[in-house]
Design a protein around this motif. Structure first.
Motif, mmCIF file in Angstrom:
data_model
loop_
_atom_site.group_PDB
_atom_site.id
_atom_site.type_symbol
_atom_site.label_atom_id
_atom_site.label_comp_id
_atom_site.label_asym_id
_atom_site.label_seq_id
_atom_site.Cartn_x
_atom_site.Cartn_y
_atom_site.Cartn_z
ATOM 1 N N ALA A 64 0.831 -1.209 0.000
ATOM 2 C CA ALA A 64 0.000 0.000 0.000
ATOM 3 C C ALA A 64 0.865 1.258 0.000
ATOM 4 N N LEU A 65 1.919 1.268 0.804
ATOM 5 C CA LEU A 65 2.825 2.424 0.832
ATOM 6 C C LEU A 65 3.501 2.628 -0.515
ATOM 7 N N THR A 66 3.845 1.521 -1.166
ATOM 8 C CA THR A 66 4.474 1.602 -2.488
ATOM 9 C C THR A 66 3.503 2.177 -3.512
ATOM 10 N N ALA A 67 2.253 1.740 -3.457
ATOM 11 C CA ALA A 67 1.250 2.240 -4.396
ATOM 12 C C ALA A 67 0.969 3.728 -4.181
ATOM 13 N N ILE A 68 0.893 4.126 -2.908
ATOM 14 C CA ILE A 68 0.651 5.544 -2.609
ATOM 15 C C ILE A 68 1.824 6.393 -3.099
ATOM 16 N N ARG A 69 3.031 5.906 -2.903
ATOM 17 C CA ARG A 69 4.203 6.652 -3.367
ATOM 18 C C ARG A 69 4.190 6.803 -4.883
ATOM 19 N N ALA A 70 3.782 5.739 -5.575
ATOM 20 C CA ALA A 70 3.731 5.804 -7.036
ATOM 21 C C ALA A 70 2.704 6.834 -7.506
ATOM 22 N N ILE A 72 1.504 9.663 -5.607
ATOM 23 C CA ILE A 72 1.756 11.062 -5.207
ATOM 24 C C ILE A 72 3.192 11.490 -5.483
ATOM 25 N N GLY A 73 4.077 10.545 -5.796
ATOM 26 C CA GLY A 73 5.438 10.897 -6.171
ATOM 27 C C GLY A 73 6.392 11.117 -5.025
ATOM 28 N N GLU A 74 5.998 10.808 -3.791
ATOM 29 C CA GLU A 74 6.921 10.948 -2.656
ATOM 30 C C GLU A 74 6.610 9.876 -1.612
ATOM 31 N N ALA A 75 7.625 9.571 -0.814
ATOM 32 C CA ALA A 75 7.486 8.495 0.166
ATOM 33 C C ALA A 75 6.651 8.949 1.350
ATOM 34 N N VAL A 76 5.680 8.122 1.728
ATOM 35 C CA VAL A 76 4.874 8.386 2.912
ATOM 36 C C VAL A 76 5.625 7.959 4.168
ATOM 37 N N MET A 77 6.426 6.942 4.031
ATOM 38 C CA MET A 77 7.149 6.376 5.171
ATOM 39 C C MET A 77 8.492 5.852 4.685
ATOM 40 N N THR A 78 9.547 6.142 5.421
ATOM 41 C CA THR A 78 10.866 5.630 5.039
ATOM 42 C C THR A 78 10.982 4.155 5.411
ATOM 43 N N ALA A 152 12.224 1.717 -6.899
ATOM 44 C CA ALA A 152 13.220 1.629 -7.966
ATOM 45 C C ALA A 152 12.576 1.687 -9.340
ATOM 46 N N PHE A 153 11.409 1.069 -9.491
ATOM 47 C CA PHE A 153 10.748 1.057 -10.789
ATOM 48 C C PHE A 153 9.976 2.349 -11.076
ATOM 49 N N SER A 154 9.669 3.100 -10.025
ATOM 50 C CA SER A 154 8.874 4.311 -10.234
ATOM 51 C C SER A 154 9.697 5.591 -10.182
ATOM 52 N N THR A 155 10.974 5.484 -9.804
ATOM 53 C CA THR A 155 11.790 6.693 -9.727
ATOM 54 C C THR A 155 12.013 7.288 -11.121
#
Length: 293
Positions: A64-70, A72-78, A152-155
Motif C-alpha cells: 500500500a505504501l508503495t502504491a501511494i508513493r507511485a 503522489i510521487g513521494e514516500a509516505v514512510m521511510t 526503484a521502478f517508479s523513480t
C-alpha cells in the motif's frame, strides 16, 4: 553338564557406512528446523495461521505504501520508519514463535535426546536464537525490499535514483536486524523459562508492553536528563533510541519524530548491546542447568 553357549543371529541389520556430518550439520539442522517452525512450515494448518497472517499484514502495508508513493510521487514512510511502525506486530510474532521453538521441547522432555548426540550444550539455544532472529529480520526486511522494488521502478531519476534508494535501504535493513536481534534475545530467554506455551507468550507480551508505562512516567519527569534516558526502560523504545541516533534523517522526518535521546545516543547503543549480551548469557546458563538435570 555342557556349558551354555550364546548364539549370535544375523537378522539383516547393517552398519552405517555413510559420512558422519558432525556438529556443523546438527547446528544447521536445528537452525533450519527452527526457522521453519517460526513460520509454521511442516506443521499443521492451524500453526500456520498466525505467522502468515502477520506476514500478510506487513506485506500488504508495504504494498500500500508503495502504491501511494507511485501515485503522489513521494514516500509516505521511510524504510526505517516502516520497521518502527510494525514493531507491535513483531512483539506478537515473537510471543507466538518463541514458545514454539523452545517451550515445546521443554514440556515434552526431548532435550536429553538432543544432548545425547555430539551437540555442545550452547549450540541448541544459539541455533534457536539465530532462527528466531532470522525470522524476525525476514518479517521486517522482506516488506522493506518490496518498498524498494516499487521505488526503484517508479523513480524518475534513472540509476541515480535507484542508487539513492539503495543507500536508504541498506542501513534500514541493518536497523531491522537490530529489532530482530533485541526482540529475539529477550523473547527466547523468557520462553525458555517455562514449558507452557501460554505462560511463555503472556510473559513475552507483558515484558514488552508493560514496560511502556514506565517510559511514559519517566519521560514527563521535570529533569531533562531523566526524560532523555527514560526510553532505556523498554526494549522497543531502546531500539528506537538507537535508530534515532544512528540513522538520523532516515528515521526522523517532519512527519515522524524519533525517540528524543538528546546527546545520549551512544548510551542507547551500549545498553542495547549489553541487553542482547545479557540475554544470551542467561539463555546459555539456562540450558546448562537444563542439561544437567
Amino acid at each position: 553338564m555342557p556349558e551354555p553357549t550364546g548364539v549370535i543371529h544375523d537378522i539383516g541389520y547393517q552398519r552405517y557406512t555413510g559420512p558422519r556430518l558432525g556438529r556443523r550439520a546438527v547446528f544447521g539442522a536445528l537452525y533450519l528446523h527452527g526457522l521453519r517452525t517460526a513460520f509454521g512450515l511442516g506443521r499443521s494448518a492451524k500453526a500456520k495461521i498466525f505467522p502468515w497472517l502477520v506476514v500478510g499484514i506487513v506485506t500488504a502495508v508495504a504494498a500500500a505504501l508503495t502504491a501511494i508513493r507511485a501515485q503522489i510521487g513521494e514516500a509516505v514512510m521511510t524504510y526505517a520508519q516502516f520497521a518502527d511502525n510494525m514493531s507491535w506486530l513483531v512483539i506478537f510474532f515473537v510471543a507466538v514463535a518463541a514458545p514454539e521453538l523452545v517451550s515445546r521441547d521443554l514440556r515434552s522432555g526431548v532435550l536429553p535426546l538432543y544432548f545425547s548426540r555430539p551437540l555442545p550444550r550452547a549450540d541448541y539455544p544459539l541455533a534457536k536464537l539465530l532462527a528466531l532472529a532470522t525470522a524476525l529480520w525476514l518479517l521486517l526486511g522482506g516488506p522493506q525490499l518490496v518498498m524498494f522494488l516499487g521505488a526503484a521502478f517508479s523513480t524518475g531519476d534513472g540509476m541515480g535514483g535507484v542508487a539513492d534508494e539503495l543507500l536508504d535501504l541498506l542501513p534500514s535493513l541493518l536497523y531491522a536486524g537490530l529489532w530482530a536481534t533485541v526482540f529475539a534475545s529477550v523473547g527466547l530467554l523468557i520462553a525458555s523459562l517455562t514449558g507452557k506455551r501460554a505462560f511463555a507468550a503472556g510473559g513475552i507480551v507483558a515484558v514488552f508492553l508493560m514496560t511502556t508505562p514506565i517510559v511514559g512516567t519517566l519521560s514527563v519527569m521535570p529533569s531533562r536528563t531523566v526524560n532523555e534516558l527514560a526510553f532505556l526502560a523498554s526494549p522497543s523504545t531502546l531500539v528506537g533510541g538507537v535508530g534515532s541516533w544512528a540513522l538520523g534523517d532516515l528515521l526522523v522526518t517532519e512527519d515522524q519524530q524519533g525517540v528524543p535521546v538528546g546527546g545520549f545516543g551512544p548510551v542507547y547503543a551500549v545498553v542495547a548491546v549489553l541487553l542482547v549480551a545479557g540475554c544470551v548469557a542467561l539463555l546459555l546458563r539456562r540450558y546448562r542447568k537444563v542439561a544437567a538435570r
